[in-house]
Design a protein around this motif. Sequence first.
Motif, PDB file in Angstrom:
ATOM      1  N   LEU A   1       1.296   6.981  -6.780  1.00 22.07           N
ATOM      2  CA  LEU A   1       0.250   7.983  -7.018  1.00 22.07           C
ATOM      3  C   LEU A   1       0.825   9.394  -6.930  1.00 22.07           C
ATOM      4  N   TYR A   2       1.657   9.650  -5.923  1.00 23.10           N
ATOM      5  CA  TYR A   2       2.257  10.976  -5.784  1.00 23.10           C
ATOM      6  C   TYR A   2       3.084  11.332  -7.020  1.00 23.10           C
TER       7      TYR A   2
ATOM      8  N   PRO B   1       0.807  -1.226   0.000  1.00 23.21           N
ATOM      9  CA  PRO B   1       0.000   0.000   0.000  1.00 23.21           C
ATOM     10  C   PRO B   1       0.840   1.275   0.000  1.00 23.21           C
ATOM     11  N   VAL B   2       1.946   1.289   0.748  1.00 23.28           N
ATOM     12  CA  VAL B   2       2.775   2.490   0.775  1.00 23.28           C
ATOM     13  C   VAL B   2       3.380   2.751  -0.603  1.00 23.28           C
TER      14      VAL B   2
ATOM     15  N   TYR C   1       7.975  18.179  -2.760  1.00 24.05           N
ATOM     16  CA  TYR C   1       7.010  19.171  -3.254  1.00 24.05           C
ATOM     17  C   TYR C   1       5.685  18.894  -2.553  1.00 24.05           C
ATOM     18  N   ARG C   2       5.297  19.778  -1.638  1.00 22.27           N
ATOM     19  CA  ARG C   2       4.115  19.556  -0.821  1.00 22.27           C
ATOM     20  C   ARG C   2       2.837  19.861  -1.603  1.00 22.27           C
TER      21      ARG C   2
ATOM     22  N   HIS D   1      -0.131  10.292   4.959  1.00 23.78           N
ATOM     23  CA  HIS D   1       0.542  11.312   5.782  1.00 23.78           C
ATOM     24  C   HIS D   1       2.059  11.233   5.608  1.00 23.78           C
ATOM     25  N   ALA D   2       2.601  10.012   5.530  1.00 26.31           N
ATOM     26  CA  ALA D   2       4.051   9.847   5.415  1.00 26.31           C
ATOM     27  C   ALA D   2       4.568  10.329   4.068  1.00 26.31           C
ATOM     28  N   VAL D   3       3.850  10.016   2.995  1.00 30.42           N
ATOM     29  CA  VAL D   3       4.328  10.362   1.644  1.00 30.42           C
ATOM     30  C   VAL D   3       4.012  11.813   1.299  1.00 30.42           C
TER      31      VAL D   3
END
Length: 460
Positions: A75-76, A68-69, A118-119, A110-112
């Motif tokens: 996705l990011y 999942p991570v 780049y937020r 939250h972690a990724v």
Amino acid sequence: ESFGLLMDQDEFVNQYDTSAAFPIIHPQRLLEKIQADIYNNAASTERNILTENDIKDGSITINGAFTPVREVEVLYNYLLSLIDQQQLALAPKDIVVLLSDVDLYAPYIHAVFGNAPYRIPYTIADESYTSGVTLFNTLEALLLFDTHHFKAEAVLQLLDAPLIRKRFKLEELSLFRTLIRQAGIIYSKDGRVADETRTISWNYGLKRMLYGICMSGELDVNDGVDTFTPINSIEGNDAFEAVRLVYFVQVLQRKMEARLQDKTIAEWAVYVQELVDDMIIVAGEGEDDEYAKFIQLTESLLLIEDGADVTISFDVFRYSFLKRLQVAQKAASFMRGGITFCSMVPMRSIPFKVVAMLGMNFDKFPRKETAISFSLLQHWKPGDRNVKNNDKHLFLETLLSAQQYLYISYLAVNAKDGAALPSSSLVDELIDYIARGYGHDTDRFRKEWVTIHPLHNFSH
């Protein structure tokens, strides 16, 4: 079935205004062609023909991952590529990510996204209050604490909670573990002399710590109850940390002792409020959404108990209260700005420019409904809720809600043994539909079109 019942009523059918719909007249991309086929209910001979350009236009992307991570990481990167390479005028509020299990993916999100170079602003809706490092998660740990055994390791696990450490100003967790080991503390509040558990109890060990801070030398000390050897290795700042640890354990013991007597629901609600105020919340820093939700839950218990004097045990109250915490969700975070991560809920498919679906695994979606032996709905009738059919409709809703891009991700490989895992049956149907429209064999097309990402982002 529900639509079948609806169509039996002519007055509802005649009210349908076709001018309110916006069919795609000349679909140019893969996503648009599939949406047009669904809208027109096109048969296999009337459907839009798919070309190589359609397959490669990127309007529909299906990825597989190991964990999942890894799904969240991919996705990011995908969202960044849309903004950077596609030169797409895309705001975070134009993106929605549907999750098969919000509580499973929330910590990885939250972690990724919370630590990325780049937020991208985001919100997570439908997240359980007991997931993550929250007031409710810490309260749950305190309520589940084993009062009878009072194990040293269980106390150290409580000290892992950042909110508790902040409340008692405890910083050196490794020091606490060393002090507890030196004091010989294993379990039990007081222990018993008969079975020699007194010397490995908390109160016996805490005496050794406190006398070690106040006295020097290695002589045995008798306080009128026990004879023990003080720990004389505690000096300087370590002594302050040891005193704070002793204070924490003493407060914990008092709170645990209060559980032994039966109380009314109102009294248990007051107990929980005092537990949060004395062990979790720092005075003056508790005014946030979580604390407000907590006060709302406890005040509702006070209303339930209005005028009643029936007492119940702590175990009964804890079971009921934890169920309330698990059911409570942060639904108010839906579309509050930034990327919206939320659960898959029917009739929520508001159009977004980018729609992503994570966790489309074979055993997660469509969801399976477990039949209950005493359920009165065992004999199905038209109009009865069917979770599997609802999820099928939800998948079509989601596909139609994507205005420009549709992204689907699932666990394609077992991270332990490397065995291949299938995707959701609905994803398989979508791949098969595209392959037939493209004139290719489904299995061959899936291997070429679906990207399986490695276990780590640095792997090749």
